[in-house]
Write an enzyme that holds these catalytic residues in place. Sequence first.
Site, PDB file in Angstrom:
ATOM      1  N   GLU A 156       0.840  -1.212   0.000  1.00 37.46           N
ATOM      2  CA  GLU A 156       0.000   0.000   0.000  1.00 37.46           C
ATOM      3  C   GLU A 156       0.866   1.250   0.000  1.00 37.46           C
ATOM      4  O   GLU A 156       2.000   1.226   0.467  1.00 37.46           O
ATOM      5  CB  GLU A 156      -0.873   0.017   1.263  1.00 37.46           C
ATOM      6  CG  GLU A 156      -2.320  -0.386   1.045  1.00 37.46           C
ATOM      7  CD  GLU A 156      -3.152   0.663   0.299  1.00 37.46           C
ATOM      8  OE1 GLU A 156      -2.583   1.541  -0.381  1.00 37.46           O
ATOM      9  OE2 GLU A 156      -4.383   0.576   0.397  1.00 37.46           O
ATOM     10  N   ASP A 157       0.307   2.327  -0.503  1.00 33.16           N
ATOM     11  CA  ASP A 157       1.000   3.610  -0.426  1.00 33.16           C
ATOM     12  C   ASP A 157       0.937   4.181   0.989  1.00 33.16           C
ATOM     13  O   ASP A 157       1.920   4.667   1.527  1.00 33.16           O
ATOM     14  CB  ASP A 157       0.408   4.607  -1.439  1.00 33.16           C
ATOM     15  CG  ASP A 157      -1.118   4.751  -1.336  1.00 33.16           C
ATOM     16  OD1 ASP A 157      -1.764   4.015  -0.566  1.00 33.16           O
ATOM     17  OD2 ASP A 157      -1.671   5.616  -2.054  1.00 33.16           O
TER      18      ASP A 157
ATOM     19  N   ASP B  22      -4.071   5.188   6.539  1.00 33.39           N
ATOM     20  CA  ASP B  22      -4.567   6.389   7.210  1.00 33.39           C
ATOM     21  C   ASP B  22      -5.510   5.942   8.334  1.00 33.39           C
ATOM     22  O   ASP B  22      -5.062   5.604   9.420  1.00 33.39           O
ATOM     23  CB  ASP B  22      -5.255   7.238   6.133  1.00 33.39           C
ATOM     24  CG  ASP B  22      -5.700   8.602   6.601  1.00 33.39           C
ATOM     25  OD1 ASP B  22      -4.867   9.381   7.040  1.00 33.39           O
ATOM     26  OD2 ASP B  22      -6.907   8.894   6.501  1.00 33.39           O
TER      27      ASP B  22
ATOM     28  N   PHE C 161      -2.036  15.698   5.254  1.00 33.20           N
ATOM     29  CA  PHE C 161      -2.223  15.208   3.899  1.00 33.20           C
ATOM     30  C   PHE C 161      -0.928  15.325   3.078  1.00 33.20           C
ATOM     31  O   PHE C 161      -0.277  16.366   3.079  1.00 33.20           O
ATOM     32  CB  PHE C 161      -3.344  15.994   3.212  1.00 33.20           C
ATOM     33  CG  PHE C 161      -3.792  15.393   1.926  1.00 33.20           C
ATOM     34  CD1 PHE C 161      -4.602  14.264   1.916  1.00 33.20           C
ATOM     35  CD2 PHE C 161      -3.401  15.948   0.719  1.00 33.20           C
ATOM     36  CE1 PHE C 161      -5.019  13.701   0.721  1.00 33.20           C
ATOM     37  CE2 PHE C 161      -3.815  15.391  -0.486  1.00 33.20           C
ATOM     38  CZ  PHE C 161      -4.621  14.266  -0.481  1.00 33.20           C
TER      39      PHE C 161
ATOM     40  N   ARG D 117       0.772  12.467  -8.624  1.00 35.79           N
ATOM     41  CA  ARG D 117       1.298  11.100  -8.478  1.00 35.79           C
ATOM     42  C   ARG D 117       2.692  10.953  -9.070  1.00 35.79           C
ATOM     43  O   ARG D 117       3.476  10.110  -8.650  1.00 35.79           O
ATOM     44  CB  ARG D 117       0.386  10.083  -9.186  1.00 35.79           C
ATOM     45  CG  ARG D 117      -0.996   9.953  -8.582  1.00 35.79           C
ATOM     46  CD  ARG D 117      -1.696   8.715  -9.158  1.00 35.79           C
ATOM     47  NE  ARG D 117      -3.132   8.703  -8.927  1.00 35.79           N
ATOM     48  CZ  ARG D 117      -3.711   8.276  -7.808  1.00 35.79           C
ATOM     49  NH1 ARG D 117      -2.989   7.847  -6.802  1.00 35.79           N
ATOM     50  NH2 ARG D 117      -5.018   8.287  -7.686  1.00 35.79           N
TER      51      ARG D 117
HETATM   52  P1  5GP Z   1      -7.678   4.692   4.871  1.00 36.87           P
HETATM   53  O1  5GP Z   1      -8.724   3.727   4.421  1.00 36.87           O
HETATM   54  O2  5GP Z   1      -6.525   4.034   5.614  1.00 36.87           O
HETATM   55  O3  5GP Z   1      -8.274   5.825   5.661  1.00 36.87           O
HETATM   56  O4  5GP Z   1      -7.108   5.404   3.602  1.00 36.87           O
HETATM   57  C1  5GP Z   1      -6.369   4.708   2.713  1.00 36.87           C
HETATM   58  C2  5GP Z   1      -6.307   5.391   1.387  1.00 36.87           C
HETATM   59  O5  5GP Z   1      -6.648   6.791   1.460  1.00 36.87           O
HETATM   60  C3  5GP Z   1      -4.903   5.336   0.890  1.00 36.87           C
HETATM   61  O6  5GP Z   1      -4.648   4.152   0.186  1.00 36.87           O
HETATM   62  C4  5GP Z   1      -4.832   6.587   0.041  1.00 36.87           C
HETATM   63  O7  5GP Z   1      -5.285   6.292  -1.241  1.00 36.87           O
HETATM   64  C5  5GP Z   1      -5.766   7.553   0.718  1.00 36.87           C
HETATM   65  N1  5GP Z   1      -5.039   8.476   1.614  1.00 36.87           N
HETATM   66  C6  5GP Z   1      -4.987   8.471   2.966  1.00 36.87           C
HETATM   67  N2  5GP Z   1      -4.213   9.455   3.443  1.00 36.87           N
HETATM   68  C7  5GP Z   1      -3.740  10.128   2.357  1.00 36.87           C
HETATM   69  C8  5GP Z   1      -2.867  11.251   2.195  1.00 36.87           C
HETATM   70  O8  5GP Z   1      -2.321  11.864   3.130  1.00 36.87           O
HETATM   71  N3  5GP Z   1      -2.615  11.620   0.909  1.00 36.87           N
HETATM   72  C9  5GP Z   1      -3.162  10.998  -0.159  1.00 36.87           C
HETATM   73  N4  5GP Z   1      -2.834  11.468  -1.360  1.00 36.87           N
HETATM   74  N5  5GP Z   1      -3.976   9.930  -0.049  1.00 36.87           N
HETATM   75  C10 5GP Z   1      -4.269   9.500   1.212  1.00 36.87           C
HETATM   76 MG    MG Z   2      -3.749   3.272  -1.364  1.00 39.64          MG
END
Ligand code: 5GP
Ligand code: MG
Length: 176
Positions: A101-102, A105, A154, A167
Amino acid sequence: MTVKLKDKEFVPFISAESIDQRLKILGAQISKDFKNDNPILLGVLNGSFMFLSDLAKYIDIPSEFTFVKLSSYSGENSTGKVKSLIGLDSDLKGRKVIVVEDIVDSGLSMSHLLEILQTKEPLDISIVSLLFKPEALKFPVEIDYVGFEIANKFVVGYGLDYDGLGRNLPSIYQLK
Ligand code: 5GP
Ligand code: MG
């Protein structure tokens, strides 16, 4: 140098050099831990495309690569709405799977993905995430390999977008 994407300004946060150094270490750890396992690395698109392609170059054991998509995010905040998994064309049964995963969050996407992947009866599932925001975590997930723990702010670049843009930036930027 700051970067402007649509209405927002971003400042340099993690350099390309720091990312590369960290990936070298992660790649070596994964290569050691999965030496005889022929793991499947499962990249979660779109955000992980750059991370996985660079990480893969530091993995020097027999390994397979595949990609899935689980899109749920638009704008700055997690919507809480997770769609289904698309694009899984590998048989995971009895295999060691490493989810790539990138960023984690809230952990919602990851916990949802894990639930779906468990139904494919893999031998086990490990997680590698380039970025992790511990303060934002609402759905407990254990991440085996973390690139960088970051504050709850963010970020964009190196695969991560703001509204589709950013990206392609070779390093990571944080909202100003
Ligand atoms: P989660 O489900 O853990 O809240 O969020 C996961 C997804 O939200 C990540 O795979 C990503 O695509 C997006 N995301 C969460 N935080 C960030 C951030 O700080 N920047 C960006 N660009 N995407 C985020
Ligand atoms: Mg992601």
